[in-house]
Scaffold this motif. Sequence first.
Motif, PDB file in Angstrom:
ATOM      1  N   GLN A 571      16.008 -28.181 -14.503  1.00  0.00           N
ATOM      2  CA  GLN A 571      14.565 -28.361 -14.331  1.00  0.00           C
ATOM      3  C   GLN A 571      13.950 -27.181 -13.581  1.00  0.00           C
ATOM      4  OE1 GLN A 571      16.964 -30.540 -13.683  1.00  0.00           O
ATOM      5  NE2 GLN A 571      16.379 -32.644 -14.176  1.00  0.00           N
ATOM      6  N   THR A 892       9.943 -29.524 -22.710  1.00  0.00           N
ATOM      7  CA  THR A 892      10.423 -30.837 -22.277  1.00  0.00           C
ATOM      8  C   THR A 892       9.668 -32.006 -22.895  1.00  0.00           C
ATOM      9  OG1 THR A 892       9.063 -30.556 -20.288  1.00  0.00           O
ATOM     10  CG2 THR A 892      11.390 -30.025 -20.120  1.00  0.00           C
ATOM     11  N   LEU A 899      10.110 -34.680 -14.658  1.00  0.00           N
ATOM     12  CA  LEU A 899      10.643 -33.480 -14.009  1.00  0.00           C
ATOM     13  C   LEU A 899      10.348 -33.520 -12.515  1.00  0.00           C
ATOM     14  CD1 LEU A 899       9.821 -30.577 -16.488  1.00  0.00           C
ATOM     15  CD2 LEU A 899      11.800 -32.084 -16.402  1.00  0.00           C
TER      16      LEU A 899
END
Length: 941
Positions: A571, A892, A899
């Motif tokens: 991330q 994503t 996240l």
Amino acid sequence: MIERLKQPLAAIHRAIERHGGGGRGLAAVVRRSLKVVRALGLHGFLQRVRMASHSPASVVPPPGEHHFPAPVPVDRLQLKVGMMAHVFYADLIEEFAVALGNMPVPYVLMVSVMDEDARQQAHARFSQLPGLQDLHVRVVPNRGRDIAPLLVTFRDEVLALEVIGHIHTKKSLYTGTEQGQWRRYLLNSLLGAHERIAWQLGMFQAEPKLGMIYPESYHGVPLWAHTWLSNAAVCRELGQRLGIGIDASSYIDFPAGSMFWARVDGLRALYDLNLTLEDFPEERGEIDGTLHHAVERMLVAVVRHQRQWVGILPADGTLALSSEGARNWAQGFDTPLATRLTLSSLEAELVSLDIFDTLVIRPFLTPTGARAYLSHLAERRHGVSAFADLRERAETKARALAGHDVTLADIYRAMATLPGAESAPLTSLQSLETELEARLLRPRQGVVEAVGVLRARGKRLVALSDMYMDTAMLRHVLPVTVSELPQAWYVSCETRWRKDDDSAWQQLPSREHVSPAHWLHVGDNEHADIQRPQMHRLLTPVHVLRPAALLEVVPALRPLRPAQGAATAWQDQLWLGLVANHLADLVDRQPQRMLPAPQLSPSSFGYVVLGPLLFDYVAWLTRLARERGVAAVLFLAREGHLLNQVFQLLREACPSLASLQGLYLLTSRRGSGTPTLRSLDDLVLLLDSTFVGSLQDLLRARLGEAATSAAEAVLGASCMKRDVYLPEMRTEIAQLLEPAADALLKVASTERHNYLRYWRATVGDQPAMVADIGYSGSIQANLSRLTDTPLGGGYFALNGRATKIEGRNWAEARYFDGRVQKDGIASVILEHDLLLESLLTAPNAQFSHFEIDQDEPIAIYAQPESAPSQWATIAQVHQGVLAFVTDLLAVTGAESDQLDLDRDLLQVPLHCVGSGRWQAPWLSEIAVSDTFTGRGSVSSA
């Protein structure tokens, strides 16, 4: 007298702390206090305040920097000092004797020479030096160069000391030609004068953690040479013996030329290896890849592994130390890539191109990050856990079985034979990997455009890559603008040639019918793409820095390096990778904007500094809202203008957020404060924060023009001009306004009625929370009292005065909460509050209040405080923010709201700007109006 001083001095003190020692606002504070100060006869004190206002602000050091103390004077040194000199060239004995004549303290001298004649010559000359405690001159075999004598020949003598110097009669440079400048530069830096040596030894005495001092790399050592190069394998082997891991792709610090001062304890791990002369190869003129080359490159790693510091002397001769080297980085940033390519290719008939990190980039900082994301998707979509490990084992097995590079299909065939893969959906996993590459890969636009110009000029372009993707797969996953560039493809999994083992450089000339003298290579890998082709006498390669390397190479960008390196969570590798890619495009096109420090345009500022921070805050906000059962997030004017846009992008990407509403709420401290007045007691609540100015200015800022006029009609103009200070005069001001209470409350009643009309139409009865940069939660508290509704709050940061959020209300802060965090902990958000406010603002002026027109609430705004040109600049900042968020969401997608990024690392870019490490000259033109505290217009810079 003391009592008379309290209010004005407290106001001045607060203002100085608030402003950090400068700005027009502080000057206004001093002017407003002038009458009181003069009346008390405190001219001297005022002068001291003015002087303090011009003192430089302290800078918080970025990660990895050390505060080195002042050196201990030479007459107080108590160190056992020695110097080890390797004299391969006896004709330089006199030069060394002159340098050693500057030694300011008694020392032991150890000299290694190549034959008996040199031993006698060295002994005769060096024995005349002053300050010698002992002299050892020994003939050594020609193996291990200057390193073996240090670690083997004089092992016992060195271990008896505390600090050891190391020099040798170096004559060569990377070109292989004889050069004296490099040697003289190192000698002058270490031993150039009595005072220089005394200063360096004094640093060892003053700082017990200091393990090594050496000069910054000589200007002839190129940036790319500050990597492991052909030494990676031997350094990895040596590192295993020392318990030190190495990252073959990283840039490193090392004393290029192996001349330095070191604390013996810092090198002790090398002596504990008990090396012998036989461990070092006989001399064959190698320029890399031997044990002595490995030791040279591992010296700094060894010292740091002992938890000791390294101090690097600047190239300009200044007596100062830095904890990390400059590595001649600026030399690689003087010319745009397109110009470098054009000039380097003038004599080229063939231009070979590396692919990954050269022509295309992934959005992750490292390949490991991209592989970790693939592993995440494999588990999420197919239930396969620890896929990254499985994938790595499969590739290792496939390579071992084949004895050469393999294709992706080979890797998945090998995977099928591994324990734990029996039930894995291998076909789906292989498709997932292929599809992910095609989705993630983006052209490195500046490089692609520059290479396209070469092709248009008739240069033959070929792709040359050490890669498991075959040509067919590359053509499938690469962007069209990239796949159309090469006229031929040479990929190691098909050709079985590799760049890093030299086979590609040996085989390609005959295949392409080209002489190395007319062959130019372009790539990012310092070993495979830069060093090796030079060894095969190609035209000087064009080095394209991979984006991740910028965070190591450019000193001002180093605070962005994650502590865990390639092991950093995917991330965080994602947002860091996007930032690095953006900076790489800047370097490709306008490298001079990195000199002497990064200079960010408004759009780059938005992308690099604010984009990651705002995305993380909004993603956290959505999780918080759902945890708290909130139906609507109220983004408070004016900073909420941009925050709401980020929210809407995130909501569009994440179906799970469909039921969560985001609203831009017109409000302000003044606009939400006046409607809350139902009694004189309520007025006290609006007088809790700082203010310096006249009573008229206070009422205009806190209650508005209508309330100010109403109060003046009762109190008179002279009373309104009275100077006031908050919070010290809070009770006194409330008493002063008591005669005007009815008039003020009447204004408040009208504004309350109008605002509630707007609230009911906009928010209604749904559970809501406010979203804002934060500080003390005043607007949240005001809105809750005004609407008699419980409200939550999600903030960037809250200070210690946010205790007013109580009862039915709640508040949480993403980056700093002064209600619970210890005093003295610095908050980057609170330190740079005005910078954030000025750049997150909306295109309209500050909201004042509502009026009713044709039964509809109409927003009334204060006078605009910024020019159209200022808003045009801010709009570019916003575009950069939204571009970053769009790029991240493209990776994503539906799970973007989940996240959870590194909160501390996210704030580093903001700190780098606020501290001056990064530059944004246009910020001086951006100002924010802070009439609420009486500061007026304050520059965001």
